[in-house]
Motif scaffolding. Structure first.
Motif, PDB file in Angstrom:
ATOM      1  N   MET A  78      -8.010  -8.535  -6.223  1.00 15.57           N
ATOM      2  CA  MET A  78      -7.917  -9.247  -4.948  1.00 15.57           C
ATOM      3  C   MET A  78      -8.860  -8.620  -3.933  1.00 15.57           C
ATOM      4  SD  MET A  78      -3.841  -9.912  -4.314  1.00 15.57           S
ATOM      5  CE  MET A  78      -3.387  -8.195  -4.531  1.00 15.57           C
ATOM      6  N   ARG A  79      -9.437  -9.461  -3.098  1.00 20.35           N
ATOM      7  CA  ARG A  79     -10.122  -8.953  -1.914  1.00 20.35           C
ATOM      8  C   ARG A  79      -9.090  -8.896  -0.791  1.00 20.35           C
ATOM      9  NH1 ARG A  79     -15.420 -11.890  -0.375  1.00 20.35           N
ATOM     10  NH2 ARG A  79     -16.212 -10.480  -1.985  1.00 20.35           N
ATOM     11  N   ILE A  80      -8.695  -7.685  -0.441  1.00 14.05           N
ATOM     12  CA  ILE A  80      -7.666  -7.470   0.569  1.00 14.05           C
ATOM     13  C   ILE A  80      -8.359  -7.087   1.870  1.00 14.05           C
ATOM     14  CG2 ILE A  80      -5.582  -6.194   1.182  1.00 14.05           C
ATOM     15  CD1 ILE A  80      -5.268  -5.549  -1.830  1.00 14.05           C
ATOM     16  N   VAL A  81      -8.375  -8.002   2.824  1.00 14.42           N
ATOM     17  CA  VAL A  81      -8.987  -7.738   4.123  1.00 14.42           C
ATOM     18  C   VAL A  81      -7.903  -7.216   5.056  1.00 14.42           C
ATOM     19  CG1 VAL A  81     -10.164  -8.732   6.115  1.00 14.42           C
ATOM     20  CG2 VAL A  81     -10.817  -9.429   3.806  1.00 14.42           C
ATOM     21  N   ARG A  82      -8.179  -6.063   5.621  1.00  9.77           N
ATOM     22  CA  ARG A  82      -7.211  -5.388   6.492  1.00  9.77           C
ATOM     23  C   ARG A  82      -7.751  -5.361   7.915  1.00  9.77           C
ATOM     24  NH1 ARG A  82      -6.380   0.195   4.389  1.00  9.77           N
ATOM     25  NH2 ARG A  82      -8.643   0.196   4.143  1.00  9.77           N
ATOM     26  N   LEU A  83      -6.906  -5.669   8.868  1.00  9.86           N
ATOM     27  CA  LEU A  83      -7.285  -5.715  10.276  1.00  9.86           C
ATOM     28  C   LEU A  83      -6.418  -4.757  11.072  1.00  9.86           C
ATOM     29  CD1 LEU A  83      -7.508  -9.568  10.618  1.00  9.86           C
ATOM     30  CD2 LEU A  83      -9.342  -8.066  11.357  1.00  9.86           C
ATOM     31  N   ALA A  84      -7.057  -3.989  11.956  1.00  9.01           N
ATOM     32  CA  ALA A  84      -6.282  -3.081  12.801  1.00  9.01           C
ATOM     33  C   ALA A  84      -6.992  -2.895  14.128  1.00  9.01           C
ATOM     34  CB  ALA A  84      -6.091  -1.727  12.114  1.00  9.01           C
TER      35      ALA A  84
END
Length: 365
Positions: free
Chosen positions: A1-7
């Protein structure tokens, strides 16, 4: 999976959130996934790191926060998300980035929100009120497929409003870097360490209150404050005015140096009332150092019998209770408690949530 994380609210001198993002990203990468982290910064950037790809978007500083930046503008972030085409979205900001849940739903992307803070606790400090926190929490729970909470305390504010899409996944600790070390011979003074950001929601003044109370009751003690933030000048002035033996190290970027400091302490103080996990406290436990924590936070659940919890502005009673135990007993209990928390298990737990959400999204497509 391409897991895009935002913070948001991630700065070069951030503590627990930056550590969590780094460890989870490295774990995703090691498991064969493609993690991409999007954070605010002084300028745009895009680089490959040990935690996967890290994209920095230029963003303004937030006044009076000690250097935090926030991705206020939605359009550039949404455009970047469209280009990245994530399989899964993981968001670590329940206020300014909450709109990404709607974006994910419109684009058929599985999305989770990680609860790194308690809105009930934070809003209570600024007197906005529990009703506002409940309103935001309801919208958050509706906006994402899952809400990941790291403790029961963190989950409680969602359980109270009837949210049913909660998952508990504790964070971990680096048990190799943070380890028990030989301690110097007792020098007659108790060494207290406060490790954390010096900002209003963390209540660092409680550590100075604790030191003053211990000394007033005849306990020879000194305090080392490891961390930086907007309250540092005020705390330094108070220590000088009251003649308190406090050393301010500033932010300690070297993890081995920080571990050595935590291991040298008799007691670590974690006075923040809004902590949902308290990574610095668990790192102290891993070093064999008991922790005295705020009874108002999640930390009594995390620390258990490896420390003490105290309500209010002065934690001295907890320090005295911990020091009354034999040193070998209290240090062994601290290490045993920390060994319950493992980054590999945390990564597995987060990935299981992402996989479940992706399967749900596929079935509903």
């Amino acid at each position: 999976m391409r897991i895009v994380r935002l913070a948001n609210f991630v700065a070069p001198r951030s503590g627990g959130l930056r550590t969590s993002l780094r460890e989870l990203g490295a774990g995703y990468l090691a498991a064969g996934h493609e993690p991409v982290l999007i954070i605010p910064g002084e300028q745009d950037g895009d680089r490959q790191t040990a935690q996967g790809r890290v994209i920095t978007l230029r963003a303004p500083r937030v006044p009076f926060t000690g250097g935090y930046r926030v991705l206020w503008r939605r359009r550039p972030v949404a455009a970047l998300l469209r280009r990245l085409q994530p399989d899964a979205l993981e968001v670590s900001d329940r206020t300014t980035l909450r709109w990404t849940g709607r974006w994910a739903r419109r684009h058929g992307v599985a999305a989770v929100m990680v609860s790194h803070e308690s809105l009930v606790a934070l809003f209570g400090q600024v007197r906005i009120g529990r009703h506002a926190a409940d309103w935001l929490n309801r919208r958050t729970a509706r906006g994402y497929q899952r809400i990941i909470c790291t403790t029961g305390w963190a989950a409680s504010e969602f359980e109270r409003i009837g949210a049913r899409n909660l998952v508990r996944v504790p964070l971990g600790v680096d048990l190799t870097t943070f380890r028990v070390r030989p301690r110097p011979a007792p020098g007659g003074q108790v060494l207290l360490v406060h490790c954390g950001r010096l900002s209003a929601e963390k209540k660092p003044q409680r550590s100075l209150n604790t030191l003053a109370s211990l000394r007033a009751h005849g306990r020879a003690a000194r305090l080392v404050v490891a961390g930086d933030g907007p309250l540092r000048p005020r705390l330094e002035r108070r220590a000088a005015r009251d003649g308190l033996p406090v050393s301010f190290t500033g932010f300690v970027p070297d993890r081995a140096e920080l571990a050595a400091l935590l291991a040298s302490a008799d007691v670590v103080l974690a006075p923040g009332p809004a902590e949902t996990f308290g990574l610095a406290a668990v790192e102290a436990l891993a070093c064999g150092t008991p922790v005295v924590v705020s009874a108002e936070s999640a930390l009594p659940e995390v620390v258990g019998d490896a420390g003490a919890s105290v309500a209010g502005e002065d934690l001295a009673a907890g320090v005295q209770a911990v020091l009354a135990r034999p040193e070998g007993t209290r240090r062994a209990a601290a290490r045993r408690r920390a060994e319950r928390y493992d980054w590999a298990a945390a990564v597995d737990g987060f990935l299981a949530v992402h996989l479940a959400c992706s399967l749900e999204r596929e079935r509903s497509a």
